[in-house]
Motif scaffolding. Structure first.
Motif, mmCIF file in Angstrom:
data_model
loop_
_atom_site.group_PDB
_atom_site.id
_atom_site.type_symbol
_atom_site.label_atom_id
_atom_site.label_comp_id
_atom_site.label_asym_id
_atom_site.label_seq_id
_atom_site.Cartn_x
_atom_site.Cartn_y
_atom_site.Cartn_z
ATOM 1 N N GLN A 149 25.268 -27.097 14.720
ATOM 2 C CA GLN A 149 24.737 -28.129 13.844
ATOM 3 C C GLN A 149 23.234 -28.338 14.024
ATOM 4 O O GLN A 149 22.632 -29.154 13.324
ATOM 5 C CB GLN A 149 25.476 -29.443 14.090
ATOM 6 N N PRO A 151 19.161 -27.307 13.862
ATOM 7 C CA PRO A 151 18.322 -26.487 12.977
ATOM 8 C C PRO A 151 18.061 -25.098 13.542
ATOM 9 O O PRO A 151 17.939 -24.130 12.797
ATOM 10 C CB PRO A 151 17.028 -27.295 12.864
ATOM 11 N N GLY A 198 28.799 -26.722 1.486
ATOM 12 C CA GLY A 198 28.636 -26.908 2.916
ATOM 13 C C GLY A 198 29.492 -28.049 3.437
ATOM 14 O O GLY A 198 30.404 -28.522 2.755
ATOM 15 N N TYR A 201 29.070 -33.581 8.829
ATOM 16 C CA TYR A 201 29.734 -33.943 10.079
ATOM 17 C C TYR A 201 29.324 -35.353 10.491
ATOM 18 O O TYR A 201 28.139 -35.701 10.446
ATOM 19 C CB TYR A 201 29.339 -32.981 11.206
ATOM 20 N N GLY A 239 17.333 -32.972 12.012
ATOM 21 C CA GLY A 239 18.087 -33.102 10.767
ATOM 22 C C GLY A 239 19.293 -34.007 10.896
ATOM 23 O O GLY A 239 20.260 -33.873 10.149
ATOM 24 N N THR A 254 25.331 -35.418 10.300
ATOM 25 C CA THR A 254 24.593 -34.172 10.156
ATOM 26 C C THR A 254 25.058 -33.430 8.914
ATOM 27 O O THR A 254 26.255 -33.281 8.694
ATOM 28 C CB THR A 254 24.800 -33.264 11.388
ATOM 29 N N GLY A 255 24.122 -32.964 8.133
ATOM 30 C CA GLY A 255 24.490 -32.142 6.988
ATOM 31 C C GLY A 255 24.014 -32.706 5.677
ATOM 32 O O GLY A 255 23.306 -33.716 5.634
ATOM 33 N N LEU A 257 25.685 -28.998 6.022
ATOM 34 C CA LEU A 257 25.358 -27.773 6.739
ATOM 35 C C LEU A 257 26.048 -26.591 6.073
ATOM 36 O O LEU A 257 27.175 -26.703 5.595
ATOM 37 C CB LEU A 257 25.804 -27.859 8.192
ATOM 38 N N GLN A 258 25.362 -25.481 6.081
ATOM 39 C CA GLN A 258 25.916 -24.262 5.494
ATOM 40 C C GLN A 258 26.903 -23.643 6.477
ATOM 41 O O GLN A 258 26.518 -23.162 7.540
ATOM 42 C CB GLN A 258 24.787 -23.284 5.161
ATOM 43 N N ARG A 261 27.206 -18.334 6.415
ATOM 44 C CA ARG A 261 25.817 -17.888 6.513
ATOM 45 C C ARG A 261 25.758 -16.367 6.429
ATOM 46 O O ARG A 261 26.776 -15.684 6.536
ATOM 47 C CB ARG A 261 25.189 -18.388 7.810
ATOM 48 N N VAL A 273 30.362 -22.446 11.169
ATOM 49 C CA VAL A 273 30.590 -23.794 11.680
ATOM 50 C C VAL A 273 32.073 -24.142 11.615
ATOM 51 O O VAL A 273 32.740 -23.867 10.630
ATOM 52 C CB VAL A 273 29.780 -24.836 10.880
ATOM 53 N N GLY A 292 30.273 -31.113 1.565
ATOM 54 C CA GLY A 292 28.941 -31.661 1.354
ATOM 55 C C GLY A 292 28.869 -32.655 0.222
ATOM 56 O O GLY A 292 27.949 -33.485 0.173
#
Length: 350
Positions: A149, A151, A198, A201, A239, A254-255, A257-258, A261, A273, A292
């Protein structure tokens, strides 16, 4: 005396010869071995296992200094092997202490990465060496990429077995692109939505450390401060949004998030993740993770993903002195519980 696992190790045809640097250069022979727990993908063993070859007539005792010099001189080969296999286990070397493990890590020349923002309870031992997650050995830790999580997650991880459990306590590994391919084939629409939106979290961080579960670092330890404004500033750089709770503690968000990837160096998509969070009094697994767009994850698919990961994983019992190097871009890892003493040390690299 060799234990059962060591006796099962079989020498592969041919051997890898490393040269010890120095004025009186001598050949230090190692061999790539195979053990029953390994898996093979396109004839490539996972993980790769390197050991000293004690039968070579020109061999010298492979001390830690021999190993570190060999690593320095053969770094391109080791980097290539790690890129090909995703993980390399060094077994049978005379590594006994955290200081010696630190010397081995330093020999690779990778830049150290701090653990700022990480929520697993761990503490510094020496140099760039930390304890692995300090929750009780009886607790299982699910599959994850280290600091996924963040960057900037670590590119590589080192683990060292200082005290090997008598049973259980393995660190299972699984190739992320294999998980992605299986999930894409079984749940194409779900994977497409993950790729598009995404995941978000949320996690509750307490005022004090709680080592009873894997994500039990307090917000003070996580952000290395007791000042809420400083914590917010440091979280923002990572982030992370913080929402302070009236009853104490903070919700860390958090997010998005991808989760899917692209591994540019290997030109393939990876499952980066996890979709199932920590279970504890304040955090309830699947409900702490959403798409997301805020919609909940289907629990049945989330848990089926865990089954797929377990089916594909490799769990090699630890032996004292083992050093495991993991490419964090390519491999997920976890921890199986044990009721026996176990001490694994770790180091994170940029």
């Amino acid at each position: 005396m060799q234990n059962k696992t060591q006796k099962q190790e079989k020498k592969k045809k041919g051997e890898i010869k490393f040269l010890k640097a120095g004025p009186n250069t001598m050949a230090v022979h190692f061999t790539e071995t195979q053990i029953p727990q390994q898996k093979f993908y396109n004839s490539i063993p996972f993980p790769s296992l390197l050991s000293p070859n004690p039968t070579a007539t020109t061999a010298v005792p492979c001390s830690v200094s021999h190993l570190t010099e060999t690593i320095k001189t053969q770094k391109p080969f080791l980097d290539s092997l790690l890129h090909k296999t995703g993980a390399v286990l060094f077994r049978g070397f005379d590594i006994k202490t955290a200081k010696e493990f630190n010397d081995v890590v330093e020999a690779f020349g990778y830049e150290e990465l701090s653990y700022m923002g990480g929520t697993a309870p761990r503490s510094n031992v020496v140099g760039r060496i930390f304890t692995a997650n300090e929750v009780p050995n009886e607790e299982k830790i699910g599959f994850h990429h280290e600091m996924a999580q963040a960057p900037e997650p670590p590119s590589k991880l080192f683990f060292f077995c200082e005290v090997a459990p008598t049973s259980g306590g393995e660190t299972p590994l699984v190739l992320s692109h294999i998980v992605y391919e299986r999930m894409r084939q079984k749940y194409p629409e779900f994977v497409e939505k993950l790729d598009t939106h995404g995941l978000i979290y949320s996690q509750l961080l307490g005022e004090d450390d709680n080592f009873s579960f894997p994500g039990g670092r307090s917000w003070k330890s996580t952000f290395a401060t007791e000042d809420k404004s400083v914590a917010e500033e440091r979280a923002a750089k990572l982030g992370i949004k913080l929402e302070w709770m009236e009853e104490g503690g903070v919700k860390r968000i958090t997010g998005p998030l991808q989760i899917i990837r692209y591994d540019k160096s290997r030109q393939r998509k990876i499952w980066f993740v996890t979709m199932v969070g920590w279970e504890d009094a304040g955090n309830s697994s699947v409900r702490t993770i959403t798409f997301g767009d805020g919609t909940p994850l289907p629990a049945d698919i989330s848990y089926d993903c865990l089954k797929i990961v377990e089916e594909e994983c490799v769990a090699i019992p630890w032996q004292e002195g083992d050093v495991l190097l993991i490419d964090n871009q390519a491999v997920l890892h976890s921890r199986r519980p044990t009721d026996s003493p176990r001490r694994i040390l770790a180091s994170l690299c940029k």
